[in-house]
Design a protein around this motif. Structure first.
Motif, PDB file in Angstrom:
ATOM      1  N   ALA A  50      -4.763   8.069  12.210  1.00  0.00           N
ATOM      2  CA  ALA A  50      -4.314   9.056  13.193  1.00  0.00           C
ATOM      3  C   ALA A  50      -4.590   8.589  14.617  1.00  0.00           C
ATOM      4  CB  ALA A  50      -5.021  10.388  12.930  1.00  0.00           C
ATOM      5  N   ALA A  51      -5.686   7.854  14.806  1.00  0.00           N
ATOM      6  CA  ALA A  51      -6.078   7.449  16.161  1.00  0.00           C
ATOM      7  C   ALA A  51      -5.633   6.043  16.530  1.00  0.00           C
ATOM      8  CB  ALA A  51      -7.603   7.552  16.303  1.00  0.00           C
ATOM      9  N   LEU A  52      -5.471   5.179  15.529  1.00  0.00           N
ATOM     10  CA  LEU A  52      -5.247   3.768  15.837  1.00  0.00           C
ATOM     11  C   LEU A  52      -4.174   3.150  14.956  1.00  0.00           C
ATOM     12  CD1 LEU A  52      -6.176   1.123  17.272  1.00  0.00           C
ATOM     13  CD2 LEU A  52      -7.794   0.816  15.377  1.00  0.00           C
ATOM     14  N   HIS A  53      -3.253   2.453  15.597  1.00  0.00           N
ATOM     15  CA  HIS A  53      -2.291   1.602  14.913  1.00  0.00           C
ATOM     16  C   HIS A  53      -2.582   0.170  15.352  1.00  0.00           C
ATOM     17  CE1 HIS A  53       0.899   5.030  14.409  1.00  0.00           C
ATOM     18  NE2 HIS A  53      -0.298   5.331  13.910  1.00  0.00           N
ATOM     19  N   ARG A  54      -2.837  -0.700  14.377  1.00  0.00           N
ATOM     20  CA  ARG A  54      -3.215  -2.069  14.700  1.00  0.00           C
ATOM     21  C   ARG A  54      -2.567  -3.024  13.704  1.00  0.00           C
ATOM     22  NH1 ARG A  54      -8.350  -2.543  12.579  1.00  0.00           N
ATOM     23  NH2 ARG A  54      -7.338  -3.604  10.846  1.00  0.00           N
ATOM     24  N   THR A  55      -1.883  -4.053  14.223  1.00  0.00           N
ATOM     25  CA  THR A  55      -1.193  -5.018  13.369  1.00  0.00           C
ATOM     26  C   THR A  55      -1.455  -6.425  13.906  1.00  0.00           C
ATOM     27  OG1 THR A  55       0.561  -3.393  13.010  1.00  0.00           O
ATOM     28  CG2 THR A  55       1.018  -5.654  12.329  1.00  0.00           C
ATOM     29  N   THR A  56      -1.648  -7.348  12.991  1.00  0.00           N
ATOM     30  CA  THR A  56      -1.846  -8.752  13.373  1.00  0.00           C
ATOM     31  C   THR A  56      -0.746  -9.602  12.750  1.00  0.00           C
ATOM     32  OG1 THR A  56      -4.244  -8.426  13.431  1.00  0.00           O
ATOM     33  CG2 THR A  56      -3.452 -10.696  13.388  1.00  0.00           C
ATOM     34  N   TYR A  57      -0.128 -10.446  13.573  1.00  0.00           N
ATOM     35  CA  TYR A  57       0.927 -11.350  13.125  1.00  0.00           C
ATOM     36  C   TYR A  57       0.479 -12.798  13.298  1.00  0.00           C
ATOM     37  CZ  TYR A  57       3.931  -7.232  13.445  1.00  0.00           C
ATOM     38  OH  TYR A  57       4.472  -5.977  13.302  1.00  0.00           O
ATOM     39  N   ARG A  58       0.979 -13.646  12.405  1.00  0.00           N
ATOM     40  CA  ARG A  58       0.725 -15.086  12.498  1.00  0.00           C
ATOM     41  C   ARG A  58       2.023 -15.783  12.881  1.00  0.00           C
ATOM     42  NH1 ARG A  58      -2.228 -18.989   8.019  1.00  0.00           N
ATOM     43  NH2 ARG A  58      -1.453 -20.978   8.792  1.00  0.00           N
ATOM     44  N   HIS A  59       2.001 -16.530  13.969  1.00  0.00           N
ATOM     45  CA  HIS A  59       3.166 -17.293  14.437  1.00  0.00           C
ATOM     46  C   HIS A  59       2.818 -18.780  14.378  1.00  0.00           C
ATOM     47  CE1 HIS A  59       4.856 -13.525  16.077  1.00  0.00           C
ATOM     48  NE2 HIS A  59       3.636 -13.296  16.540  1.00  0.00           N
ATOM     49  N   THR A  60       3.525 -19.538  13.558  1.00  0.00           N
ATOM     50  CA  THR A  60       3.265 -20.969  13.409  1.00  0.00           C
ATOM     51  C   THR A  60       4.442 -21.765  13.940  1.00  0.00           C
ATOM     52  OG1 THR A  60       1.878 -20.595  11.467  1.00  0.00           O
ATOM     53  CG2 THR A  60       2.733 -22.810  11.777  1.00  0.00           C
ATOM     54  N   TYR A  61       4.141 -22.785  14.749  1.00  0.00           N
ATOM     55  CA  TYR A  61       5.171 -23.598  15.389  1.00  0.00           C
ATOM     56  C   TYR A  61       5.048 -25.052  14.928  1.00  0.00           C
ATOM     57  CZ  TYR A  61       5.452 -19.546  18.434  1.00  0.00           C
ATOM     58  OH  TYR A  61       5.586 -18.266  18.911  1.00  0.00           O
TER      59      TYR A  61
END
Length: 269
Positions: A50-61
């Motif tokens: 309800a208080a927090l939306h948190r997402t982590t993405y990995r970007h590889t080049y």
């Protein structure tokens, strides 16, 4: 998340442009990213309450010299009035630690995370902590523990140099010539169909004399870079510890099992 027709250059410009802390990235990392040829992005972790939306993405080049660079993007709603914020990190540990510091409250500004009842600038808790999710507390502890281990651990070896060269076919041929019945199965083969670059290194090579003839053992690591940004290694044992001295190839999913197989072959030949 991404436009499938977006170029790697545009994707990188957009990523760096929206990150609040892009200026904190090492200059060497940014310079290397200037030679990026292609990229792959994947969802690494996500938390929603309800208080927090948190997402982590990995970007590889994948870079022009065959090496790769990974950026970790943290997206959360801890900005003013719940605004979405983007942060970039060159190390997964840094991203995990930053994520663990997001405590469900909405601070006045990014970088000053205040728990409910904590007076700004005082460092004193003026009220009970409420509304915290247990997994966030666990992640904070894990993040701090990880940071401590990193500070106490010597620097790791340089990153591998990956070469894009029919890597999926290389993996298929490697598994096909393996003669051991406990070689990696269909699930591993399916994942390796998305391999687009690989790196081969020799981990061990030695003769094994005895019984009037010599048997040679060589251990190779075949490391593959997949389209989702993850890495997967196969461990190949090449040896001549066979009844007729012929060359034999075995493939294993991890180094420990491969070395154990070598020791067993050396004893029973």
């Amino acid at each position: 998340m991404n436009d499938p027709y977006e170029t790697t250059e545009s994707h990188l410009d957009r990523l760096l442009g929206r990150a609040l802390n892009s200026f904190d990235l090492p200059d060497t990392t940014v310079d290397r990213l200037g030679t990026a040829l292609t990229h792959a992005s994947s969802l690494h972790s996500s938390h929603h309450s309800a208080a927090l939306h948190r997402t982590t993405y990995r970007h590889t080049y994948l870079l022009a010299d065959g090496s790769s660079v990974t950026l970790w993007e943290l997206v959360h709603n801890s900005g003013r009035d719940g605004a979405e914020c983007h942060e970039l990190y060159a190390e997964e540990a840094e991203a995990r630690l930053a994520a663990s510091r997001l405590r469900g409250s909405r601070p006045e500004r990014l970088g000053t995370v205040l728990a409910p009842g904590l007076a700004a600038g005082t460092g004193t808790d003026t009220g009970p902590h409420t509304g915290f999710d247990a997994d966030l507390d666990d992640e904070l502890d894990a993040g701090l523990e990880l940071a401590g281990r990193l500070l106490a651990t010597p620097p790791v070896a340089p990153a591998r140099t990956y070469v894009p060269d029919d890597s999926a076919d290389h993996a298929r041929r490697l598994l096909r010539r393996a003669e051991n019945p406990d070689r990696p199965g269909e699930e591993t083969a399916r994942r390796l169909r998305s391999a687009f670059a690989h790196h081969i290194s020799q981990a061990l090579g030695r003769p094994c004399p005895g019984d009037g003839r010599d048997a040679g053992f060589t251990l190779y690591e075949h490391a593959f870079l997949l389209l989702d940004g993850t890495e997967l290694s196969l461990w190949e044992v090449e040896h001549t510890a066979t009844p007729d001295g012929r060359h034999m190839c075995e493939v294993y999913a991890d180094e420990r099992t491969a070395r154990g197989a070598m020791e067993l072959r050396a004893r029973v030949r």
